[in-house]
Design a protein around this motif. Structure first.
Motif, PDB file in Angstrom:
ATOM      1  N   UNK A   5       0.836  -1.203   0.000  1.00 45.52           N
ATOM      2  CA  UNK A   5       0.000   0.000   0.000  1.00 45.52           C
ATOM      3  C   UNK A   5       0.870   1.251   0.000  1.00 45.52           C
ATOM      4  N   UNK A   6       0.260   2.354  -0.393  1.00 45.23           N
ATOM      5  CA  UNK A   6       0.869   3.681  -0.290  1.00 45.23           C
ATOM      6  C   UNK A   6      -0.182   4.633   0.251  1.00 45.23           C
ATOM      7  N   UNK A 102      -7.482  -8.775  -0.159  1.00 45.05           N
ATOM      8  CA  UNK A 102      -8.222  -9.134  -1.375  1.00 45.05           C
ATOM      9  C   UNK A 102      -7.534  -8.645  -2.640  1.00 45.05           C
ATOM     10  N   UNK A 103      -6.813  -7.518  -2.541  1.00 46.38           N
ATOM     11  CA  UNK A 103      -6.238  -6.877  -3.724  1.00 46.38           C
ATOM     12  C   UNK A 103      -4.710  -6.978  -3.719  1.00 46.38           C
ATOM     13  N   UNK A 104      -4.130  -6.785  -4.908  1.00 42.76           N
ATOM     14  CA  UNK A 104      -2.671  -6.809  -5.026  1.00 42.76           C
ATOM     15  C   UNK A 104      -2.035  -5.605  -4.345  1.00 42.76           C
ATOM     16  N   UNK A 105      -2.756  -4.481  -4.364  1.00 44.77           N
ATOM     17  CA  UNK A 105      -2.197  -3.236  -3.814  1.00 44.77           C
ATOM     18  C   UNK A 105      -3.347  -2.307  -3.451  1.00 44.77           C
ATOM     19  N   UNK A 106      -3.132  -1.485  -2.407  1.00 45.32           N
ATOM     20  CA  UNK A 106      -4.142  -0.502  -1.997  1.00 45.32           C
ATOM     21  C   UNK A 106      -3.508   0.885  -2.017  1.00 45.32           C
ATOM     22  N   UNK A 134       1.624   1.843   5.855  1.00 45.23           N
ATOM     23  CA  UNK A 134       1.744   2.310   4.470  1.00 45.23           C
ATOM     24  C   UNK A 134       2.851   3.359   4.343  1.00 45.23           C
ATOM     25  N   UNK A 135       3.802   3.177   3.420  1.00 40.33           N
ATOM     26  CA  UNK A 135       4.761   4.249   3.124  1.00 40.33           C
ATOM     27  C   UNK A 135       4.012   5.526   2.729  1.00 40.33           C
ATOM     28  N   UNK A 136       4.611   6.670   3.026  1.00 36.24           N
ATOM     29  CA  UNK A 136       3.887   7.948   3.003  1.00 36.24           C
ATOM     30  C   UNK A 136       4.405   8.856   1.889  1.00 36.24           C
ATOM     31  N   UNK A 137       3.482   9.371   1.096  1.00 38.93           N
ATOM     32  CA  UNK A 137       3.785  10.398   0.094  1.00 38.93           C
ATOM     33  C   UNK A 137       3.125  11.689   0.557  1.00 38.93           C
TER      34      UNK A 137
END
Length: 693
Positions: A5-6, A102-106, A134-137
């Motif tokens: 995730x991001x 459920x998903x590959x990425x969020x 989650x890494x942060x942008x």
């Protein structure tokens, strides 16, 4: 753990958050077929969120709208005001983890801090991202700030993220003028964190006619399908005579003019067909007025070009004021803006670098809420029966209800059923799914008495003493575990540690090859979970016992997903000190290295060298454990017990335990000062231990 995730966040409105989300989604969709989009907080639950609508539609995400958001601002602020922030984060975690599994990425998009009330004195986005792992942008809007202020903001934002234990993925600085960008490129040369500088593209921030329609709830008088995306550069009020007003109009103006000012309307249409005047974008009629029928006839009779016309209920002043609060939005139909935005992103961002970074970024953050969620998920995936013998304590009943509702374990309570049902109703609890056993009158009593007598008769136990022991709820519950009527036991809320452990040692006994029962605490700090042992049972272990405790603690850490790096603590590091106490730790360390050559271990080592990388580099620069230890083994009970309590109280750490290790089947002890959440966590840990047997 590889990240899935991001989290994208901007404090201010019009910072270009959706454009960054769009650019990141373009990168993600190249390689990953199943990507989810999630906004933990949206503005209003009963209003469709524009960013969710855009991203899910443009990228045809296979996800329902209701799964794309957590809660609205009203709910979030009410939870925080009620001192239920932890409960709020837990609720968001449940929604997020469902998507993550459920998903590959969020891809997550935060809420602008400016939308929240001023009494929320912490950055909610950072707290959410922290617990999501989650890494942060972060996105900075440079439009209204000097180049130096923007530079300071970049440094402050990075320092804040690092201090909060977040993984800083990248910083985007949007809406830069050329001179600001040049200044920042020079200042950030060699900067360790990835920063992307994006120029201001004026058209991206311009309002569209659709923005006006939605924000002002405007009615359409004259509007073609293509007109919705027309840009608006300025707003003008037609308060002059036509002669003077024509001098004021500029390209792409929106003109607010009462519908009965026929001369202004005709003049604006004349300007549209004249090469000498600019083309305006839109006319807005206040007061919901209608133009004169003859003016309508003239306008609708034009067969080539036309000016879009809207009407609103408000007066001229209110309309003009409302227009100043309208913000530009991007829609799926905004082809030109999308092309401009992606062009800006791709020309300034190394997409291949970001793609590689997403693929290789890992996350070691573990907050107390994350650890608790992990415990509940592990326990719930292989549900076990946990017996709670202390049902007379209100905390036990409340914890039992939570454990049942969260699906952590199946609960068995010892006590009189009528009394327990009455107590639960009085407390407003639902314990209908719990199994209740009146152990004093149970059909199991005779079997348990006989079994205990056979187990202990050679040690002088009489049948009468066996019967007396089984009347005690801890003995009865322990025998339930031993004979398979329960998978684990949790006690100690109203009993001493001895009252909990003694029956376990007599009935369940230790595992083969284990010489001692010991304990650990999971110390949940703000962004990491450490293992402390032994802080509850063994008063002054010798070197062999200390080695056993360390090996057992490392195995416990590993079984709960914590990579064991063991620090054998002492008042001395390496060979800097000597004496009986240091020699004991050194000898235990050597024993462990002989027994388990793969285990990362360092000792003797002081606490500061074990936990702090700066100190570690000075004292043990070549150590694989120093500065990175996850399992801390104390030389005696006095040191361990005082240290865990000092850390717990001075740093607001969550201490889960003591967790017993070395028994054939799981029995765990509670502190008599335990809270309900401590009991729930211990139930979960006991259930996990039972599942690992």
């Amino acid at each position: 753990m590889k990240t899935k995730s991001l989290f994208i966040s901007a404090h201010e409105i019009n910072s270009g958050m959706l454009f960054v989300s769009m650019g990141m989604m373009e990168i993600l969709k190249r390689k990953l077929p199943k990507v989810a989009f999630f906004r933990p907080v949206i503005y209003k639950k009963d209003v469709i969120d524009g960013d969710i609508e855009f991203i899910t539609s443009r990228y045809e995400l296979d996800i329902e709208y209701k799964d794309c958001f957590g809660f609205d601002i009203e709910y979030v602020e009410s939870m925080i005001a009620s001192n239920k922030t932890k409960q709020l984060i837990n609720q968001l975690m449940v929604k997020f983890k469902k998507l993550e599994s459920t998903y590959d990425f969020v891809l997550c998009e935060g809420i602008r801090q400016s939308f929240l009330s001023s009494n929320i004195n912490f950055d909610l986005n950072i707290k959410i991202a922290q617990n999501f792992g989650s890494p942060y942008i972060n996105i900075i809007n440079a439009k209204e700030n000097s180049a130096h202020d923007v530079y300071e903001s970049i440094l402050i934002e990075n320092e804040t993220l690092v201090s909060q234990g977040c993984t800083h993925f990248a910083t985007f600085v949007n809406r830069l003028s050329s001179d600001k960008k040049e200044f920042l490129e020079e200042k950030l040369d060699g900067y360790s964190y990835k920063t992307y500088l994006l120029n201001e593209v004026e058209e991206l921030s311009l309002l569209s006619i659709q923005d006006v329609i939605e924000s002002l709830k405007a009615k359409t008088v004259l509007l073609s399908a293509e007109d919705h995306t027309r840009s608006i550069r300025n707003v003008k009020i037609a308060a002059m005579s036509l002669d003077n007003f024509l001098e004021k109009i500029e390209e792409d103006d929106l003109i607010v003019v009462p519908a009965d000012r026929s001369e202004i309307i005709l003049g604006l249409y004349g300007a549209l067909y004249s090469r000498a005047y600019p083309n305006i974008s839109c006319i807005v009629f206040p007061f919901d007025m209608k133009a004169h029928p003859n003016i309508d006839k003239l306008i609708f009779g034009l067969d080539k070009f036309n000016i879009p016309i809207l009407s609103v209920e408000t007066d001229t002043y209110q309309t003009a004021r409302a227009l100043t609060k309208v913000h530009s939005r991007i829609r799926v139909s905004s082809d030109r803006k999308i092309a401009l935005g992606l062009g800006l992103f791709n020309s300034n961002v190394d997409s291949n670098y970001i793609e590689d970074k997403i693929a290789t970024t890992s996350n070691s953050i573990m907050t107390p809420i994350m650890f608790e969620y992990k415990l509940f998920a592990l326990a719930g995936s292989n549900k076990k029966r946990i017996v709670l013998p202390e049902s007379s304590d209100e905390r036990i009943l409340r914890a039992a209800e939570i454990a049942l509702h969260r699906g952590v374990a199946d609960i068995i309570l010892l006590g009189k059923e009528v009394e327990l049902r009455e107590n639960s109703l009085r407390l407003g609890l639902d314990l209908s799914k719990a199994t209740i056993i009146d152990h004093c009158n149970s059909v199991l009593m005779k079997k348990f008495v006989d079994t205990f007598y056979e187990m202990r008769k050679e040690k002088g136990l009489t049948r009468g003493a066996s019967a007396d022991a089984m009347i005690h709820e801890n003995y009865f519950a322990t025998m339930m575990v031993q004979l398979g009527y329960a998978d684990g036991m949790v006690s100690g809320a109203i009993h001493s540690t001895g009252d909990t452990i003694r029956p376990a040692l007599q009935i369940i006994k230790t595992k083969p090859g284990v010489s001692v029962v010991s304990s650990v605490f999971f110390m949940c700090l703000e962004t990491q979970v450490l293992v402390y042992g032994d802080c509850a049972i063994n008063q002054d272990p010798d070197s062999k016992t200390l080695a056993d405790i360390a090996i057992a603690s490392a195995k416990t850490a590993s079984s709960f997903g914590i990579e064991p790096r063991v620090a054998m603590l002492s008042y001395s590091t390496g060979y800097s000190g000597s004496g009986v106490d240091v020699d004991k730790v050194r000898e235990a360390t050597n024993m462990i290295k002989e027994r388990d050559k793969e285990l990362l271990i360092e000792g003797p080592i002081q606490y500061d060298a074990a936990i702090n990388m700066a100190v570690a580099k000075k004292k043990l620069p070549d150590s694989k454990v120093a500065g990175r230890a996850t399992v801390f083994i104390f030389p005696d009970l006095n040191t361990g017990n005082n240290t865990y309590k000092a850390v717990q109280r001075s740093s607001n750490a969550v201490a889960i335990g003591p967790i017993l290790q070395g028994l054939n089947k799981p029995v765990n002890d509670l502190s008599r000062g335990c809270l309900v959440e401590d009991i729930v966590n211990t139930i979960a840990i006991t259930a996990i231990q039972a599942g690992q047997e």
